[in-house]
Scaffold this motif. Structure first.
Motif, PDB file in Angstrom:
ATOM      1  N   UNK A  38       0.847  -1.189   0.000  1.00  0.00           N
ATOM      2  CA  UNK A  38       0.000   0.000   0.000  1.00  0.00           C
ATOM      3  C   UNK A  38       0.881   1.237   0.000  1.00  0.00           C
ATOM      4  N   UNK A  39       0.390   2.269  -0.661  1.00  0.00           N
ATOM      5  CA  UNK A  39       1.137   3.527  -0.637  1.00  0.00           C
ATOM      6  C   UNK A  39       0.821   4.260   0.665  1.00  0.00           C
ATOM      7  N   UNK A  40       1.644   5.205   1.002  1.00  0.00           N
ATOM      8  CA  UNK A  40       1.424   5.966   2.227  1.00  0.00           C
ATOM      9  C   UNK A  40       2.027   5.315   3.448  1.00  0.00           C
ATOM     10  N   UNK A  41       2.930   4.388   3.249  1.00  0.00           N
ATOM     11  CA  UNK A  41       3.576   3.738   4.379  1.00  0.00           C
ATOM     12  C   UNK A  41       4.488   4.722   5.096  1.00  0.00           C
ATOM     13  N   UNK A  42       4.618   4.539   6.382  1.00  0.00           N
ATOM     14  CA  UNK A  42       5.506   5.395   7.159  1.00  0.00           C
ATOM     15  C   UNK A  42       6.953   5.156   6.743  1.00  0.00           C
ATOM     16  N   UNK A  43       7.775   6.186   6.785  1.00  0.00           N
ATOM     17  CA  UNK A  43       9.192   5.975   6.467  1.00  0.00           C
ATOM     18  C   UNK A  43       9.869   5.143   7.552  1.00  0.00           C
ATOM     19  N   UNK A  44      10.814   4.317   7.143  1.00  0.00           N
ATOM     20  CA  UNK A  44      11.491   3.415   8.077  1.00  0.00           C
ATOM     21  C   UNK A  44      12.344   4.184   9.078  1.00  0.00           C
ATOM     22  N   UNK A  45      12.807   5.367   8.711  1.00  0.00           N
ATOM     23  CA  UNK A  45      13.661   6.101   9.645  1.00  0.00           C
ATOM     24  C   UNK A  45      12.905   6.575  10.887  1.00  0.00           C
ATOM     25  N   UNK A  46      11.585   6.451  10.898  1.00  0.00           N
ATOM     26  CA  UNK A  46      10.820   6.745  12.111  1.00  0.00           C
ATOM     27  C   UNK A  46      11.213   5.808  13.242  1.00  0.00           C
ATOM     28  N   UNK A  47      11.603   4.592  12.888  1.00  0.00           N
ATOM     29  CA  UNK A  47      11.990   3.633  13.926  1.00  0.00           C
ATOM     30  C   UNK A  47      13.195   4.151  14.707  1.00  0.00           C
ATOM     31  N   UNK A  48      14.188   4.659  13.982  1.00  0.00           N
ATOM     32  CA  UNK A  48      15.369   5.184  14.669  1.00  0.00           C
ATOM     33  C   UNK A  48      15.018   6.425  15.481  1.00  0.00           C
ATOM     34  N   UNK A  49      14.109   7.232  14.984  1.00  0.00           N
ATOM     35  CA  UNK A  49      13.693   8.425  15.723  1.00  0.00           C
ATOM     36  C   UNK A  49      13.000   8.041  17.034  1.00  0.00           C
ATOM     37  N   UNK A  50      12.169   7.032  16.989  1.00  0.00           N
ATOM     38  CA  UNK A  50      11.511   6.559  18.207  1.00  0.00           C
ATOM     39  C   UNK A  50      12.557   5.986  19.163  1.00  0.00           C
ATOM     40  N   UNK A  51      13.539   5.268  18.627  1.00  0.00           N
ATOM     41  CA  UNK A  51      14.613   4.727  19.452  1.00  0.00           C
ATOM     42  C   UNK A  51      15.439   5.817  20.113  1.00  0.00           C
ATOM     43  N   UNK A  52      15.722   6.885  19.368  1.00  0.00           N
ATOM     44  CA  UNK A  52      16.475   8.004  19.937  1.00  0.00           C
ATOM     45  C   UNK A  52      15.665   8.665  21.051  1.00  0.00           C
ATOM     46  N   UNK A  53      14.356   8.779  20.863  1.00  0.00           N
ATOM     47  CA  UNK A  53      13.501   9.319  21.915  1.00  0.00           C
ATOM     48  C   UNK A  53      13.602   8.474  23.179  1.00  0.00           C
ATOM     49  N   UNK A  54      13.581   7.143  23.021  1.00  0.00           N
ATOM     50  CA  UNK A  54      13.731   6.263  24.175  1.00  0.00           C
ATOM     51  C   UNK A  54      15.073   6.441  24.862  1.00  0.00           C
ATOM     52  N   UNK A  55      16.132   6.583  24.088  1.00  0.00           N
ATOM     53  CA  UNK A  55      17.466   6.777  24.659  1.00  0.00           C
ATOM     54  C   UNK A  55      17.551   8.089  25.424  1.00  0.00           C
ATOM     55  N   UNK A  56      17.003   9.153  24.855  1.00  0.00           N
ATOM     56  CA  UNK A  56      17.048  10.464  25.509  1.00  0.00           C
ATOM     57  C   UNK A  56      16.213  10.470  26.784  1.00  0.00           C
ATOM     58  N   UNK A  57      15.052   9.855  26.743  1.00  0.00           N
ATOM     59  CA  UNK A  57      14.212   9.779  27.951  1.00  0.00           C
ATOM     60  C   UNK A  57      14.924   8.964  29.031  1.00  0.00           C
ATOM     61  N   UNK A  58      15.599   7.890  28.649  1.00  0.00           N
ATOM     62  CA  UNK A  58      16.348   7.093  29.608  1.00  0.00           C
ATOM     63  C   UNK A  58      17.472   7.875  30.251  1.00  0.00           C
ATOM     64  N   UNK A  59      18.199   8.645  29.459  1.00  0.00           N
ATOM     65  CA  UNK A  59      19.280   9.464  30.009  1.00  0.00           C
ATOM     66  C   UNK A  59      18.724  10.563  30.906  1.00  0.00           C
ATOM     67  N   UNK A  60      17.602  11.159  30.502  1.00  0.00           N
ATOM     68  CA  UNK A  60      16.955  12.168  31.346  1.00  0.00           C
ATOM     69  C   UNK A  60      16.554  11.566  32.692  1.00  0.00           C
ATOM     70  N   UNK A  61      16.011  10.352  32.655  1.00  0.00           N
ATOM     71  CA  UNK A  61      15.647   9.676  33.900  1.00  0.00           C
ATOM     72  C   UNK A  61      16.850   9.452  34.794  1.00  0.00           C
ATOM     73  N   UNK A  62      17.987   9.102  34.197  1.00  0.00           N
ATOM     74  CA  UNK A  62      19.197   8.894  34.993  1.00  0.00           C
ATOM     75  C   UNK A  62      19.669  10.203  35.608  1.00  0.00           C
ATOM     76  N   UNK A  63      19.671  11.277  34.824  1.00  0.00           N
ATOM     77  CA  UNK A  63      20.131  12.559  35.361  1.00  0.00           C
ATOM     78  C   UNK A  63      19.235  13.067  36.478  1.00  0.00           C
ATOM     79  N   UNK A  64      17.935  12.883  36.331  1.00  0.00           N
ATOM     80  CA  UNK A  64      17.036  13.302  37.410  1.00  0.00           C
ATOM     81  C   UNK A  64      17.237  12.442  38.658  1.00  0.00           C
TER      82      UNK A  64
END
Length: 119
Positions: A38-64
């Motif tokens: 199907x057309x309109x599929x999400x780009x695959x690089x969204x996966x890495x963006x979501x992963x980076x969000x998880x990494x940043x939230x994890x580091x923020x949790x550690x700093x707090x």
């Protein structure tokens, strides 16, 4: 594993778990969209963006967590090395979880890119 969830702090560990679920759901959605072509599929690089969000939230949790630990040490005056090491160990749980989410995101993106080129 459930013990680590509560030791790491339910707020940040809960947020990271939601990010992990979103990562897996996005990967499945992209795979299904590609399978049905199907057309309109999400780009695959969204996966890495979501992963980076998880990494940043994890580091923020550690700093707090470190900030709270250092505030407690400041109020107590002196702390044993064992207690300090235990606090550092506990504060690193969210960072490790975020790093695992990021690694999974990179692997999922790599796998989806690999299957796309095979077609």
């Amino acid at each position: 594993m459930i013990d680590l969830f509560f030791i790491g702090g339910p707020l940040f560990m809960g947020i990271l778990t939601i990010i992990l679920i979103a990562l897996v759901a996005t990967a499945v959605y992209i795979a299904v969209q590609r399978k049905t072509e199907r057309s309109g599929s999400l780009p695959v690089n969204w996966l890495k963006e979501i992963g980076i969000l998880g990494l940043v939230i994890g580091i923020l949790g550690q700093f707090l967590g470190l900030y709270q630990a250092f505030s407690a040490i400041e109020q107590m005056g002196s702390v044993s090395q064992t207690m300090l090491a235990g606090g550092l160990k506990v504060s690193s749980i969210t960072s490790i979880y975020g790093l695992v989410i990021f690694i999974l995101a990179v692997l999922l993106q790599f796998g989806l890119n690999l299957t796309n080129k095979a077609q």
